[in-house]
Design a protein around this motif. Structure first.
Motif, mmCIF file in Angstrom:
data_model
loop_
_atom_site.group_PDB
_atom_site.id
_atom_site.type_symbol
_atom_site.label_atom_id
_atom_site.label_comp_id
_atom_site.label_asym_id
_atom_site.label_seq_id
_atom_site.Cartn_x
_atom_site.Cartn_y
_atom_site.Cartn_z
ATOM 1 N N PHE A 24 0.840 -1.189 0.000
ATOM 2 C CA PHE A 24 0.000 0.000 0.000
ATOM 3 C C PHE A 24 0.881 1.248 0.000
ATOM 4 O O PHE A 24 2.030 1.233 0.369
ATOM 5 C CB PHE A 24 -0.981 0.010 1.179
ATOM 6 N N SER A 25 0.272 2.337 -0.404
ATOM 7 C CA SER A 25 0.993 3.594 -0.567
ATOM 8 C C SER A 25 0.718 4.506 0.624
ATOM 9 O O SER A 25 -0.403 4.586 1.101
ATOM 10 C CB SER A 25 0.530 4.207 -1.883
ATOM 11 N N LYS A 26 1.756 5.206 1.065
ATOM 12 C CA LYS A 26 1.629 6.110 2.209
ATOM 13 C C LYS A 26 2.414 7.384 1.906
ATOM 14 O O LYS A 26 3.464 7.337 1.268
ATOM 15 C CB LYS A 26 2.181 5.440 3.466
ATOM 16 N N PHE A 27 1.901 8.519 2.387
ATOM 17 C CA PHE A 27 2.559 9.796 2.174
ATOM 18 C C PHE A 27 3.680 9.983 3.192
ATOM 19 O O PHE A 27 3.495 9.785 4.389
ATOM 20 C CB PHE A 27 1.556 10.949 2.316
ATOM 21 N N TYR A 28 4.857 10.370 2.691
ATOM 22 C CA TYR A 28 6.002 10.717 3.526
ATOM 23 C C TYR A 28 6.433 12.121 3.145
ATOM 24 O O TYR A 28 6.656 12.401 1.968
ATOM 25 C CB TYR A 28 7.166 9.745 3.309
ATOM 26 N N SER A 29 6.554 12.987 4.126
ATOM 27 C CA SER A 29 6.970 14.358 3.834
ATOM 28 C C SER A 29 8.452 14.370 3.452
ATOM 29 O O SER A 29 9.217 13.481 3.853
ATOM 30 C CB SER A 29 6.725 15.262 5.035
ATOM 31 N N LEU A 30 8.846 15.392 2.702
ATOM 32 C CA LEU A 30 10.258 15.518 2.346
ATOM 33 C C LEU A 30 11.111 15.726 3.589
ATOM 34 O O LEU A 30 12.265 15.297 3.627
ATOM 35 C CB LEU A 30 10.478 16.666 1.362
ATOM 36 N N LYS A 31 10.551 16.346 4.597
ATOM 37 C CA LYS A 31 11.306 16.539 5.843
ATOM 38 C C LYS A 31 11.634 15.188 6.476
ATOM 39 O O LYS A 31 12.703 15.013 7.041
ATOM 40 C CB LYS A 31 10.517 17.414 6.800
#
Length: 174
Positions: free
Chosen positions: A55-62
């Motif tokens: 599954f896909s999850k959002f990761y911030s660039l920080k």
């Protein structure tokens, strides 16, 4: 960095484009600008959707780029990224494909997403839900130019459109 320090960093104007001597400099500076912008403006975020365990999850660039100077060095000079350079949470995730995605982000080969919601008092208090956010996919190779006077007034020219930010919160796509 504090928001006041971030504003001081970008004050005085800036201009980067593809003709710069350093390879990938316009994309690197765009990442830095958007990371700083989203640090101050909680109704916006910048990062990537990475796939782990199906599954896909959002990761911030920080999260993905905790050491920005090392990231810039890898992106400009095609240096190898050692597993010691990965952020701590990545070391605990198993799977070759996830770490390959991280490597692609660091080498500017993976598209990022700039997402934003309208500001509201309720969301400022309880936090923003990015399920219904406006999302812009940015391929690092398509970034042509970034220019502005400050962190409150800038525009990013991308292959087919321009993201224009004015008066801190006015975001237009042309």
């Amino acid at each position: 960095m504090e928001s006041e320090d971030l504003n001081k960093y970008w004050r005085g104007g800036f201009y980067y484009d593809r003709s710069h001597d350093l390879r990938n400099n316009v994309a690197i500076q765009t990442y830095k600008l958007l990371m700083h912008y989203t640090e101050i403006h909680k109704n916006c975020r910048i990062g990537c959707y990475l796939t782990t365990n199906g599954f896909s999850k959002f990761y911030s660039l920080k999260q993905l780029i905790p050491l920005f100077d090392l990231f810039a060095d890898v992106a400009q000079n095609d240096k190898q990224l050692s597993s010691d350079s990965y952020p701590e949470f990545i070391k605990n995730i198993k799977g070759v494909t996830f770490q390959e995605q991280i490597e692609q982000v660091w080498r500017l080969k993976y598209p990022i997403r700039f997402e934003f919601n309208s500001k509201s008092l309720c969301s400022e208090i309880f936090g923003y839900d990015f399920g219904n956010a406006i999302s812009i996919n940015i391929d690092p190779d398509d970034i042509y130019q970034v220019e502005g006077q400050s962190l409150d007034f800038f525009k990013i020219s991308i292959k087919y459109y321009t993201i224009d930010i004015a008066f801190k919160n006015k975001i237009t796509i042309k």
